[in-house]
Design an enzyme around this catalytic site. Structure first.
Site, PDB file in Angstrom:
ATOM      1  N   GLY A   1       0.800  -1.220   0.000  1.00  0.00           N
ATOM      2  CA  GLY A   1       0.000   0.000   0.000  1.00  0.00           C
ATOM      3  C   GLY A   1       0.833   1.269   0.000  1.00  0.00           C
ATOM      4  O   GLY A   1       0.518   2.235  -0.701  1.00  0.00           O
ATOM      5  N   THR A   2       1.898   1.276   0.777  1.00  0.00           N
ATOM      6  CA  THR A   2       2.696   2.497   0.868  1.00  0.00           C
ATOM      7  C   THR A   2       3.329   2.830  -0.479  1.00  0.00           C
ATOM      8  O   THR A   2       3.288   3.980  -0.925  1.00  0.00           O
ATOM      9  CB  THR A   2       3.784   2.341   1.950  1.00  0.00           C
ATOM     10  OG1 THR A   2       3.132   2.207   3.219  1.00  0.00           O
ATOM     11  CG2 THR A   2       4.699   3.545   1.984  1.00  0.00           C
TER      12      THR A   2
ATOM     13  N   ASN B   1      -7.873   3.904   8.425  1.00  0.00           N
ATOM     14  CA  ASN B   1      -7.260   2.734   9.048  1.00  0.00           C
ATOM     15  C   ASN B   1      -7.377   2.733  10.564  1.00  0.00           C
ATOM     16  O   ASN B   1      -7.197   1.699  11.188  1.00  0.00           O
ATOM     17  CB  ASN B   1      -5.785   2.635   8.649  1.00  0.00           C
ATOM     18  CG  ASN B   1      -4.996   3.849   9.078  1.00  0.00           C
ATOM     19  OD1 ASN B   1      -5.389   4.984   8.812  1.00  0.00           O
ATOM     20  ND2 ASN B   1      -3.895   3.629   9.765  1.00  0.00           N
TER      21      ASN B   1
ATOM     22  N   GLN C   1      -7.616  -0.261   3.170  1.00  0.00           N
ATOM     23  CA  GLN C   1      -8.522  -0.828   4.182  1.00  0.00           C
ATOM     24  C   GLN C   1      -9.915  -1.104   3.612  1.00  0.00           C
ATOM     25  O   GLN C   1     -10.752  -1.699   4.279  1.00  0.00           O
ATOM     26  CB  GLN C   1      -8.648   0.133   5.378  1.00  0.00           C
ATOM     27  CG  GLN C   1      -7.363   0.306   6.173  1.00  0.00           C
ATOM     28  CD  GLN C   1      -6.961  -0.933   6.953  1.00  0.00           C
ATOM     29  OE1 GLN C   1      -7.671  -1.951   6.971  1.00  0.00           O
ATOM     30  NE2 GLN C   1      -5.790  -0.873   7.585  1.00  0.00           N
TER      31      GLN C   1
ATOM     32  N   SER D   1      -3.437  -3.374  -0.936  1.00  0.00           N
ATOM     33  CA  SER D   1      -2.420  -4.158  -0.249  1.00  0.00           C
ATOM     34  C   SER D   1      -2.925  -5.577  -0.016  1.00  0.00           C
ATOM     35  O   SER D   1      -4.086  -5.783   0.329  1.00  0.00           O
ATOM     36  CB  SER D   1      -2.084  -3.488   1.094  1.00  0.00           C
ATOM     37  OG  SER D   1      -1.278  -4.341   1.858  1.00  0.00           O
TER      38      SER D   1
ATOM     39  N   HIS E   1      -1.743  -7.835   2.287  1.00  0.00           N
ATOM     40  CA  HIS E   1      -1.723  -8.419   3.634  1.00  0.00           C
ATOM     41  C   HIS E   1      -2.859  -7.930   4.525  1.00  0.00           C
ATOM     42  O   HIS E   1      -2.976  -8.361   5.670  1.00  0.00           O
ATOM     43  CB  HIS E   1      -0.357  -8.223   4.288  1.00  0.00           C
ATOM     44  CG  HIS E   1      -0.080  -6.849   4.807  1.00  0.00           C
ATOM     45  ND1 HIS E   1      -0.119  -6.556   6.148  1.00  0.00           N
ATOM     46  CD2 HIS E   1       0.238  -5.701   4.178  1.00  0.00           C
ATOM     47  CE1 HIS E   1       0.194  -5.273   6.318  1.00  0.00           C
ATOM     48  NE2 HIS E   1       0.403  -4.739   5.148  1.00  0.00           N
TER      49      HIS E   1
ATOM     50  N   THR F   1      12.527  -7.916 -10.729  1.00  0.00           N
ATOM     51  CA  THR F   1      11.766  -9.130 -11.013  1.00  0.00           C
ATOM     52  C   THR F   1      10.544  -9.180 -10.102  1.00  0.00           C
ATOM     53  O   THR F   1      10.635  -8.879  -8.918  1.00  0.00           O
ATOM     54  CB  THR F   1      12.651 -10.364 -10.775  1.00  0.00           C
ATOM     55  OG1 THR F   1      13.763 -10.276 -11.644  1.00  0.00           O
ATOM     56  CG2 THR F   1      11.876 -11.646 -11.049  1.00  0.00           C
TER      57      THR F   1
ATOM     58  N   CYS G   1       1.244   1.366  12.469  1.00  0.00           N
ATOM     59  CA  CYS G   1       2.262   2.164  11.808  1.00  0.00           C
ATOM     60  C   CYS G   1       2.666   3.358  12.663  1.00  0.00           C
ATOM     61  O   CYS G   1       3.722   3.929  12.474  1.00  0.00           O
ATOM     62  CB  CYS G   1       1.768   2.671  10.457  1.00  0.00           C
ATOM     63  SG  CYS G   1       1.121   1.378   9.415  1.00  0.00           S
TER      64      CYS G   1
END
Lengths: 400, 422
Positions: free
Chosen positions: A80-81, A160, A188, A208, A210, A245, A337
């Site tokens: 996401g970042t 978030n 989110q 994202s 995860h 890659t 975070c």
């Protein structure tokens, strides 16, 4: 202490079994072993490379489907970042001929704040819109902030920390008329609330893996057809937007998690409401920070921010967190975070809440792996932990 | 010609009858810090270290810069005898060239002829080598403030030529002063205090007062990391994790708020003394700096210190915060200490602490705990967990039976005998 109830899914989720299996297969450790060549480099021209590229395209289709987008509009990233940085910095630079003004909100994730601040350092002007006590920005305020030189608007779809949902459809519609591209931080939102970004006219969206049961280190940026980005680091992979890659195992797992995310039917919101109501019944004075958890339009189904300031007066959030941790319950003070920073969260500050209430507030967040049993466990264990803390600290500096 | 590192020590050389003990402790400490396979010997008030073949001198230099007792470390070259003037000149010129590459523009020769059969005297060597080096390198001779002093040590077995050296940490070799118990909070000051005590030759034990849920695992990890940073100087640190929640809460309940911090600190000192007995440590070390906070006024120090039987060392008593921070940065503890995790002192800090308490009123305040105080101390000592923290940050359980010291310790690192003599 064993983990009994993991309620920190907005920080990260457990990897779903089907996502883990997809990653293993792409590492050459699938049930058929390495003979299928699934670990090949997707840029290689031999058949195994071609198959790896095809597997990536399968993941691309799965992620695109969640947005109603075309597969070619999905660029895989490290998360996401990176997506937020790529979109804010890249889209702003691509549109600089229009002007050097950005519209965003006061409650964005740090990755958006940082990217916007970097542009500000370069001389860009920034309008940061405030939010109501429900953590929502009004579409009218966004449109009123647009100027002839506005190059980009960046808004987080679901916050978030407090789970407030922004009216992205209406914002996108208005910005479309004004000709200003909209970037959405959808990290989110993905898999939790409807995200038909293509239909809404959103131009960019960061995602994202995860947060939806995929692994860390994988994500995507949606770039609508025709939308322009000037990448900060030139590359040859992913439509030239990034180098290196591809993270094929992570991408394959992201695709598997995206397929699994396609059908939540209100399960998460039911669990969240059970958590809130169960805790409220046992802890008089418990308050919700941000939107009403039952309001499906204003509040995401999986995040709730609770203030224990009146239910457990004087006890700081970190102490509550460690006491809950001792019961086997994981939650978060602020977002992970920023949780290790001592200052109160900019999101809570933007809600205009009084300082004592901020100091005693925690975020609880659910995810695809959350089970009803975890919620019931938390509903029983947390009030007991609070009662113990209150008894221990009665008459102390904390119990004030 | 063989490369080696020469470590110079000053204070140890002044010691009288104990000198051999100190030198043995120094050699042991150097062996422990240097890469495996290094050879260490003492010769003529110098520590000579040879690294295993293939390792760059920098690896040994970095290790010896953390070896207490050394004031200077010099990369050197050994010429086996018989060495003639031409050989020595060649090495001196090579050393000067290396110094010139590193930016030196002036030099002097510092020759010492211990082998009186060598044909040139020390002053003659200085003149002859100085002229040769100046001619070969273009460096200027400056006998008062040279950028580099090139040492030439003529011994009967070999000649040692040394180039630009680096300062060592000073102090006395680890183990030469016995063992001390440092109270580690996770803040900036306490690891610096522990470092300064260790610098004077103490092996380190440390006590961390763990107060779950008021302090989290992050704080405990931080203290383990601080212990590892200290272990880079002293070798393995014994870290005691003290269960402190019951004692802290008992104080919160029974003691008037303005005096709570002082009573808590008295309990900590008593508990740490109990751990000293289990670890055969001979002193306590705290990070107090006079006047820094309410618990560090003279009156507060007196009220806390009176419960200690063992010497309570406060190496930072005269240090300003900027000086403490400078040391913390240099020894690598600062970046660990400033990680923003909660510590119990801030969570339980009274709003208006007493700054000038009398001992009597603190004793009275503590009496509110009644007979429970002794039990709180005994329980905390008995329930403490001992970890062995290595310089790599690996913490392993290092259990010890009550009263037994040295269990599980590496023999080479044991310093019990030296400690008692020193």
């Amino acid at each position: 202490m064993a983990l009994r109830a993991y309620l920190d899914n907005a920080s990260t989720t457990r990897v779903l079994p089907e996502a883990a299996a997809a990653a293993l297969a792409a590492m050459g450790a699938g049930p058929d072993g390495p003979a299928d060549g699934a670990y090949a480099n997707p840029s290689s021209v031999h058949r195994w490379g071609v198959a790896a590229a095809a597997a990536m395209d399968g993941a691309r289709r799965a992620v695109a489907a969640l947005l109603g987008a075309a597969p070619a509009e999905i660029v895989f990233t490290s998360g996401g970042t990176e997506g937020n940085h790529l979109a804010v910095l890249g889209a702003a630079r691509a549109a600089r001929r229009r002007g050097r003004h950005i519209v965003t909100t006061a409650i964005e994730h740090r990755s958006i704040l940082n990217a916007v601040a970097a542009l500000e350092q370069e001389g860009w002007e920034v309008t940061r819109l405030g939010v109501g006590s429900d953590g929502r920005v009004s579409p009218e305020a966004v449109l009123a902030a647009v100027r002839p030189d506005t190059a980009l608007c960046a808004v987080g779809h679901v916050n978030n920390e407090i789970g407030s949902v922004q009216p992205v459809a209406r914002i996108a519609e208005g910005l479309g008329r004004a000709g200003v591209p909209l970037h959405v931080d959808g990290v989110q939102a993905l898999g939790k609330v409807p995200t038909p970004y293509t239909a809404w006219g959103v131009r960019f969206a960061a995602l994202s893996a995860h947060k939806i049961g995929g692994p860390k280190g994988a994500g995507a940026l949606f770039v609508a057809r025709g939308a322009r980005i000037v990448p900060p680091v030139a590359g040859e992979q992913e439509s030239g937007l990034r180098p290196g890659t591809e993270n094929v195992p992570g991408i394959a797992a992201f695709g598997a998690a995206a397929r699994a995310a396609a059908g939540d039917d209100g399960r998460l919101r039911r669990l969240k409401l059970r958590l809130v109501e169960g805790l409220r019944a046992a802890l008089p004075g418990l308050e919700v920070n941000g939107p009403d958890p039952a309001d499906a339009e204003a509040s995401a189904p999986h995040i709730v921010h609770l203030s224990f300031a009146r239910a457990a007066p004087g006890i700081p959030a970190e102490v509550l967190l460690h006491a809950f941790e001792a019961e086997g319950v994981a939650c978060s003070a602020g977002s992970a975070c920023t949780a290790r920073r001592p200052e109160p969260s900019h999101v809570l500050a933007a809600l205009g809440l009084p300082a004592p209430r901020l100091r005693g507030s925690l975020r609880f967040s659910l995810g695809p792996s959350t089970q009803a049993g975890e919620i019931e466990y938390a509903v029983a264990a947390l009030p007991a932990a609070v009662a113990r803390l209150r008894a221990e600290t009665a008459g102390s500096a904390l119990g004030r | 010609m063989e490369p080696l590192l020469i470590g110079r020590y000053a204070e140890i050389a002044l010691k009288g009858g104990n000198r051999a003990d100190f030198e043995r402790a120094l050699a042991r400490a150097a062996r422990r810090l240097l890469p495996g396979g290094s050879r260490v010997e003492l010769r003529g008030s110098r520590l000579l270290a040879r690294l295993p073949a293939g390792l760059p001198a920098e690896a040994g230099l970095a290790a010896l810069r953390r070896c207490f007792g050394l004031v200077r470390i010099e990369p050197s070259w050994r010429l086996p005898c018989p060495a003639d003037l031409a050989d020595i000149t060649g090495e001196a010129v090579a050393a000067a060239r290396r110094a010139a590459q590193a930016g030196a523009s002036s030099f002097k020769i510092d020759a010492r002829r211990a082998d009186k059969t060598f044909p040139l005297t020390s002053p003659e060597l200085n003149r002859s080598l100085g002229a040769a080096v100046a001619a070969a390198t273009g460096l200027r001779v400056d006998v008062h403030h040279p950028d580099v002093a090139i040492g030439v040590d003529v011994r009967d077995d070999a000649v040692y030529v040394s180039g630009a050296g680096v300062p060592g940490p000073g102090g006395l070799p680890t183990g030469s002063a016995g063992r001390a118990m440092a109270l580690l909070s996770g803040g900036i000051d306490s690891p610096v205090a522990a470092y300064l005590a260790a610098k004077r030759g103490c092996r380190l034990s440390a006590a961390y007062f763990h107060t779950p849920p008021y302090t989290g695992e992050g704080t405990r990890q931080k203290v383990e990391d601080l212990a590892a940073a200290l272990a880079r100087y002293t070798g393995d640190v014994r870290l005691w994790i003290v269960p402190f929640t019951a004692a802290q809460l008992a104080v919160q309940r029974a003691v008037p708020e303005p005096l709570r911090t002082l009573v808590v600190r008295r309990l900590m000192v008593r508990i740490a003394e109990g751990l000293c007995r289990r670890d055969r440590a001979g002193a306590l070390v705290t990070g107090d700096s006079l006047g820094q906070v309410a618990s560090q006024t003279l009156e507060s120090l007196a009220a806390v210190g009176e419960v200690a039987d063992l010497p309570l060392l406060r190496p930072l008593v005269g240090a300003d915060k900027v000086e403490i921070v400078a040391v913390a940065r240099r020894i690598g503890t600062y970046d660990i200490s400033i990680r923003p995790f909660d510590d119990c002192c801030t969570v339980f800090a009274p709003q208006r602490p007493r700054t000038r308490p009398t001992r009597l009123e603190v004793r009275d305040a503590e009496a509110a705990l009644g007979a429970g105080a002794a039990a709180l101390v005994a329980d905390a000592v008995a329930g403490s967990q001992r970890l062995r923290v290595t310089p790599d940050g690996v913490a392993t359980d290092a259990p010890t039976a009550p009263g037994e010291a040295g269990a599980g310790e590496v023999p080479a690192a044991g310093a019990g005998d030296v400690a008692r003599r020193g």
